[in-house]
Design an enzyme around this catalytic site. Structure first.
Site, mmCIF file in Angstrom:
data_model
loop_
_atom_site.group_PDB
_atom_site.id
_atom_site.type_symbol
_atom_site.label_atom_id
_atom_site.label_comp_id
_atom_site.label_asym_id
_atom_site.label_seq_id
_atom_site.Cartn_x
_atom_site.Cartn_y
_atom_site.Cartn_z
ATOM 1 N N HIS A 1 21.431 3.171 23.066
ATOM 2 C CA HIS A 1 20.441 4.227 23.341
ATOM 3 C C HIS A 1 19.892 4.093 24.763
ATOM 4 C CE1 HIS A 1 20.169 6.180 19.459
ATOM 5 N NE2 HIS A 1 20.069 5.015 18.855
ATOM 6 N N THR B 1 18.328 0.208 8.742
ATOM 7 C CA THR B 1 19.468 -0.449 8.080
ATOM 8 C C THR B 1 19.040 -1.413 6.976
ATOM 9 O OG1 THR B 1 20.768 -0.154 10.084
ATOM 10 C CG2 THR B 1 21.620 -1.725 8.472
ATOM 11 N N GLU C 1 22.305 -7.803 9.756
ATOM 12 C CA GLU C 1 22.455 -6.735 10.751
ATOM 13 C C GLU C 1 22.226 -7.229 12.182
ATOM 14 O OE1 GLU C 1 20.843 -2.277 11.880
ATOM 15 O OE2 GLU C 1 19.392 -3.812 11.354
ATOM 16 N N SER D 1 21.029 5.946 11.563
ATOM 17 C CA SER D 1 21.217 4.638 10.917
ATOM 18 C C SER D 1 20.799 4.659 9.450
ATOM 19 C CB SER D 1 20.411 3.565 11.642
ATOM 20 O OG SER D 1 21.010 3.267 12.871
#
Ligand SMILES: [Zn+2]
Length: 366
Positions: A257, A133, A248, A80
């Site tokens: 994940h 991010t 985000e 990321s």
């Protein structure tokens, strides 16, 4: 005869209008720019919203669709930090780098550049605001793991509004008081509306609403992402020079994940709600470019049919029942969507490297 004259005049007006449209080929320059990053949101994750949302997803409201190639400067599969740094600085870098190029030199971020151009800036995430991010838009750090150092960089960053988690990284460095002395009003309890009582953006606002990441949607996060986006837009829109905001949806990635499809899908649907609120503003405003994309795909997520046993020990895929599944616990190298709306949106169709998103935005503004 009279009728014919009227229709002739009307036809001439139509021709004149059409030809004047053809002459202006230069894309219109947007005043405001909003980048929305669904962390880990590949085409399959976005597709899932079409099967699991109660109504047509807001993704359908974008006239322009492209695909971004996400490999980093060091690996075929990005993390990321490198993925977001490519979008924020236009430079490919190594996995783990925040706002640095391959030589570990500082790379100017879009947020920094647009702030120098006089625009107000905002950052919103459902992770800690120091996470890879959002950090890649305001910090410069050799490793994404240095959360304390990233938090400290908020003191000097040209950020006017931020909202997300990460309180513990600011408390452990006693940074709350420092932020306040830099003109921030810090709130750790909820999204109050105090920014809207001001006539300008001279006070800065920081919302740190969780110790680390914000709660998951499946654990009752509620409408934080949509409400923070609306609050930030309404506040920064007081700046006549325009604004830049990065929003985000961080936890689409975390669901990937965890190989937890319910987690992934609930986070995509939440992200889509925030997208809808942003588009509602952009449609009314007319001067706002909205880009929705991802830093990479997570989980090798797919929407295959549920396996069903048939006689003699065979298995078939039931094409009428979707059974979301994963091929990895990490990220994948699959291309990710780029959706664009507003002035200059047409520049974002096609297949290109993630760094091109930055290049296209700068081209539009120059
Ligand atoms: Zn990830």
């Amino acid at each position: 005869m009279k009728v014919n004259f009227i229709s002739l005049a009307f036809a001439l007006v139509v021709i004149a209008t059409c030809s004047s449209f053809q002459v202006s080929k230069e894309p219109k320059k947007p005043k405001n720019i909003i980048i929305m990053i669904g962390d880990g949101m590949g085409v399959s994750q976005m597709s899932a919203s079409y099967y699991y949302a109660k109504k047509e997803p807001n993704f359908s409201r974008f006239p322009i669709v492209g695909l971004s190639k996400t490999s980093s400067g060091s690996h075929k599969i990005t993390d990321s930090a490198a993925g977001a740094t490519a979008i924020s600085t236009g430079k490919k870098t190594y996995n783990g780098a925040i706002g640095l190029d391959m030589d570990k030199e500082c790379a100017e971020t879009l947020l920094e550049y647009l702030s120098k151009e006089g625009k107000s800036t905002g950052l919103i995430s459902t992770s800690s605001i120091t996470h890879a991010t959002p950090a890649s838009f305001f910090a410069h750090e050799k490793s994404r793991k240095s959360a304390a150092s990233i938090a400290k960089q908020m003191l000097e960053a040209p950020v006017d509004f931020f909202a997300g988690g990460g309180l513990k990284y600011f408390e452990s460095g006693s940074l709350i008081k420092d932020l306040e002395s830099k003109g921030f009003s810090i709130n750790t309890t909820g999204l109050d509306k105090s920014p809207l009582r001001l006539n300008n953006t001279s006070t800065k606002f920081g919302y740190l609403l969780a110790s680390d990441g914000m709660p998951k949607m499946i654990n009752g996060r509620g409408e934080f992402l949509k409400e923070a986006s609306e609050l930030c837009i309404e506040f920064l829109n007081k700046d006549e020079d325009g604004f830049f905001i990065m929003i985000e949806g961080s936890q689409i990635d975390w669901g990937g994940h965890a190989n937890n499809s319910q987690y992934v899908i609930s986070e995509v649907l939440d992200f889509d709600q925030a997208v809808g609120a942003v588009l509602d503003f952009a449609e009314k405003d007319g001067n706002t470019l909205v880009i929705v994309t991802a830093d990479h795909e997570t989980g090798g997520f797919t929407l295959g049919g549920k396996s069903k046993k048939v006689p003699f020990g065979g298995l078939v895929s039931d094409y009428d029942e979707i059974d979301p599944s994963f091929s990895t616990r990490g990220h994948s190298s699959a291309m990710v969507p780029v959706l664009a709306f507003g002035p200059g949106a047409e520049m974002f169709s096609g297949i290109y490297e993630n760094t091109e998103i930055h290049a296209k935005i700068l081209k539009l503004l120059k």
